[in-house]
Design a protein around this motif. Sequence first.
Motif, PDB file in Angstrom:
ATOM      1  N   GLU A   3       0.830  -1.197   0.000  1.00 55.42           N
ATOM      2  CA  GLU A   3       0.000   0.000   0.000  1.00 55.42           C
ATOM      3  C   GLU A   3       0.870   1.253   0.000  1.00 55.42           C
ATOM      4  OE1 GLU A   3      -3.257   0.582  -0.010  1.00 55.42           O
ATOM      5  OE2 GLU A   3      -3.990  -1.484   0.033  1.00 55.42           O
ATOM      6  N   TRP A   4       0.528   2.192  -0.848  1.00 60.44           N
ATOM      7  CA  TRP A   4       1.169   3.500  -0.789  1.00 60.44           C
ATOM      8  C   TRP A   4       0.686   4.244   0.451  1.00 60.44           C
ATOM      9  CZ3 TRP A   4       3.995   6.617  -4.580  1.00 60.44           C
ATOM     10  CH2 TRP A   4       4.509   5.846  -5.627  1.00 60.44           C
ATOM     11  N   TRP A   5       1.568   5.055   1.008  1.00 59.11           N
ATOM     12  CA  TRP A   5       1.232   5.893   2.151  1.00 59.11           C
ATOM     13  C   TRP A   5       0.950   7.304   1.661  1.00 59.11           C
ATOM     14  CZ3 TRP A   5       1.531   4.044   7.334  1.00 59.11           C
ATOM     15  CH2 TRP A   5       1.993   2.741   7.445  1.00 59.11           C
ATOM     16  N   LEU A   6       0.025   7.948   2.334  1.00 62.46           N
ATOM     17  CA  LEU A   6      -0.327   9.330   1.997  1.00 62.46           C
ATOM     18  C   LEU A   6      -0.340  10.141   3.292  1.00 62.46           C
ATOM     19  CD1 LEU A   6      -1.231  11.387  -0.119  1.00 62.46           C
ATOM     20  CD2 LEU A   6      -3.582  10.638   0.254  1.00 62.46           C
ATOM     21  N   ARG A  81      -3.914   7.791  -4.617  1.00 59.54           N
ATOM     22  CA  ARG A  81      -3.239   6.761  -3.817  1.00 59.54           C
ATOM     23  C   ARG A  81      -3.833   5.380  -4.071  1.00 59.54           C
ATOM     24  NH1 ARG A  81      -3.447   3.627   0.659  1.00 59.54           N
ATOM     25  NH2 ARG A  81      -5.682   4.042   0.872  1.00 59.54           N
ATOM     26  N   LEU A  82      -5.142   5.287  -4.229  1.00 60.03           N
ATOM     27  CA  LEU A  82      -5.771   3.991  -4.485  1.00 60.03           C
ATOM     28  C   LEU A  82      -5.263   3.384  -5.791  1.00 60.03           C
ATOM     29  CD1 LEU A  82      -9.448   4.826  -3.435  1.00 60.03           C
ATOM     30  CD2 LEU A  82      -7.760   3.501  -2.143  1.00 60.03           C
ATOM     31  N   LEU A  83      -5.143   4.213  -6.839  1.00 62.41           N
ATOM     32  CA  LEU A  83      -4.616   3.703  -8.104  1.00 62.41           C
ATOM     33  C   LEU A  83      -3.158   3.293  -7.956  1.00 62.41           C
ATOM     34  CD1 LEU A  83      -4.810   3.251 -11.197  1.00 62.41           C
ATOM     35  CD2 LEU A  83      -4.003   5.603 -11.456  1.00 62.41           C
ATOM     36  N   TRP A  86      -2.959  -0.076  -6.391  1.00 65.57           N
ATOM     37  CA  TRP A  86      -3.462  -1.118  -7.300  1.00 65.57           C
ATOM     38  C   TRP A  86      -2.419  -1.458  -8.361  1.00 65.57           C
ATOM     39  CZ3 TRP A  86      -4.906  -1.738 -12.468  1.00 65.57           C
ATOM     40  CH2 TRP A  86      -5.784  -2.799 -12.750  1.00 65.57           C
ATOM     41  N   LEU A  87      -1.779  -0.438  -8.928  1.00 62.26           N
ATOM     42  CA  LEU A  87      -0.750  -0.675  -9.931  1.00 62.26           C
ATOM     43  C   LEU A  87       0.494  -1.323  -9.319  1.00 62.26           C
ATOM     44  CD1 LEU A  87      -0.967   2.680 -11.943  1.00 62.26           C
ATOM     45  CD2 LEU A  87      -1.768   0.432 -12.703  1.00 62.26           C
ATOM     46  N   TRP A  88       0.838  -0.914  -8.101  1.00 59.64           N
ATOM     47  CA  TRP A  88       2.027  -1.472  -7.445  1.00 59.64           C
ATOM     48  C   TRP A  88       1.890  -2.984  -7.277  1.00 59.64           C
ATOM     49  CZ3 TRP A  88       6.583   0.832  -5.691  1.00 59.64           C
ATOM     50  CH2 TRP A  88       7.381   0.040  -4.849  1.00 59.64           C
ATOM     51  N   ARG A  89       0.712  -3.448  -6.875  1.00 58.15           N
ATOM     52  CA  ARG A  89       0.506  -4.892  -6.684  1.00 58.15           C
ATOM     53  C   ARG A  89       0.679  -5.658  -7.990  1.00 58.15           C
ATOM     54  NH1 ARG A  89      -4.369  -2.912  -4.220  1.00 58.15           N
ATOM     55  NH2 ARG A  89      -3.971  -2.388  -2.029  1.00 58.15           N
ATOM     56  N   ARG A  90       0.502  -4.991  -9.092  1.00 59.67           N
ATOM     57  CA  ARG A  90       0.637  -5.637 -10.396  1.00 59.67           C
ATOM     58  C   ARG A  90       1.992  -5.350 -11.047  1.00 59.67           C
ATOM     59  NH1 ARG A  90      -3.915  -5.054  -8.629  1.00 59.67           N
ATOM     60  NH2 ARG A  90      -5.726  -6.312  -9.198  1.00 59.67           N
TER      61      ARG A  90
END
Length: 407
Positions: A3-6, A81-83, A86-90
Amino acid sequence: MDEWWLVFVPDPERWGPLPEAGVLGVRDLPAALDAVGLRPGDPVFVRPDFVLDAELLQFALSPDFRDLKRESRRNYATDIRLLLSWLWRRGVPWRTATIADLRAYKEFRVDSPLNPQRIGGTKWNREAAALTQLYKWAKVSPLPVDVGRRADRSASARSSRVSWLTPRTWGLWQDLGLRGLGRDGAPLPGWDGRTELRNTAFVGLTLSSGLRRQEAGAMLTFELPTRPLRSGRYCRGQVASALSRSKRDRTYYTSIESVRQLGAYSESERAWAIQRAQAEGRYEKLSLMRLVTDVTLGPVPVVHWVERDGTAGRRELSLLDWRERQWLFVEGPHGPEPAWLWLSEQGMPMLPDRWNTVFWQANQRCEEALLTPEEREVPRPLRYGGRSRMRRRIPRVTPWRSTCWSC
């Protein structure tokens, strides 16, 4: 960690005590952020491997993003951040995302049964606007998402529905939700009513005047309308341009009864909250306090104040936004007290968005009083979507927007 942090830069009075050794090797973190150009409310994106993304930091500092209102910047950053997560996991860097990646993301957010927290079309369109701004700023071509393209918008988007209540239903909502009364008119067991006058006075003001939440919620004590019109039934007040949606000063009218409610609240609940705060030394511990020394009258009222260190300041009253207003104090009979009208039980300014919690709790009390235990077990979408009898029985209200006295 995927998860990205914000992190959002806090307001000056909300930093709290910082360790003498500094934070992450930075001795004066507020000064360091100021040197970078970050202001209160600006977002900072941190990758799952705990590396600050310098490119997204530049996006947050860009004029296009900075021109947005603070709440819009917060919403856009949260959507981005949600996107990113999501992209990081892929394994897809956000800069190299393609149209196919963003279409898959849209399908996941809106339609996928594998997503337990799907969103509606209106919410997606807002997210698409945030993502479009990011990729336009990054000059990615072709744009992986463009809110201007029909395929990237949701066909199911719809405007919010407004419920119009009759005076009887509105009165029921106030009695059950704000005054703690049962269906028989008797106080509910365990009801303490510590903030009953504050909440009912706020609702009375917004209902009578038509003020929005922020306009009424950021009002100062010396802005209260006190001079009645010739008819004697209404008082005239002025909304500061910094609080209004149009960013222009605006005149409003409110009933004498709502002004009486404000007076009752100020002389009881509000005064008690201030006394407790003064006795506990809450105001003395504040890192930022501006003691008002004068408010000039005339076509353009100006507020004059002095800081704790003796520095004098001034600003037009209509240009003070809600964040600056919470720092203003006036000299009371027992010491400084907030100029902010609406206070929490701790005697501190109650920020405008906190009213959402007050009315959510009021709606919950209505459910508990009007529904049987079996009915409360029904999921809310089914409860309000397909059971008209139950929907009529339970008013779910945002008081400053949804009441019609002509019904």
